[in-house]
Design a protein around this motif. Sequence first.
Motif, PDB file in Angstrom:
ATOM      1  N   GLN A 109       3.861   2.599   2.616  1.00 22.38           N
ATOM      2  CA  GLN A 109       5.242   2.793   2.176  1.00 22.38           C
ATOM      3  C   GLN A 109       5.755   4.164   2.601  1.00 22.38           C
TER       4      GLN A 109
ATOM      5  N   ASP B 121       0.836  -1.199   0.000  1.00 25.67           N
ATOM      6  CA  ASP B 121       0.000   0.000   0.000  1.00 25.67           C
ATOM      7  C   ASP B 121       0.873   1.251   0.000  1.00 25.67           C
ATOM      8  N   ARG B 122       0.564   2.200  -0.857  1.00 26.21           N
ATOM      9  CA  ARG B 122       1.386   3.412  -1.014  1.00 26.21           C
ATOM     10  C   ARG B 122       1.447   4.225   0.278  1.00 26.21           C
TER      11      ARG B 122
END
Length: 117
Positions: free
Chosen positions: A66, A62-63
Amino acid sequence: GLTIYAEPAAECKCIGESLKEAALIVEWISLGMFFLTVCCSVAIMIDVEGVPSVILKYHLEDRYNQIVHSIPLIGLLGGIVTLALSFSLDLGCRVGCWGLVFGGIAAPGFLASVVGV
């Protein structure tokens, strides 16, 4: 200062008391950055502890996660940069203006040697 010596220089030999105050401020910023790094690292450890591997893979992809997981690295690099800067400011205060110039030149080398290792 806190991160460098037991106490700041009694008399500042370059620029004056404003340099000593600047060194102390930068040292406290450095301590704050390291504190942020430790707190975020503990929060991340708690976040991923006990999560099954199948779910953890999607969680780490998941961005948003991150970005959150990169905060400790940013805090660590910021702490090292401000620590090197405070070294050069304190050196200039203790030994004179030539120490400030030398510290300004040596600080990036300190950063490169720490990050490069």
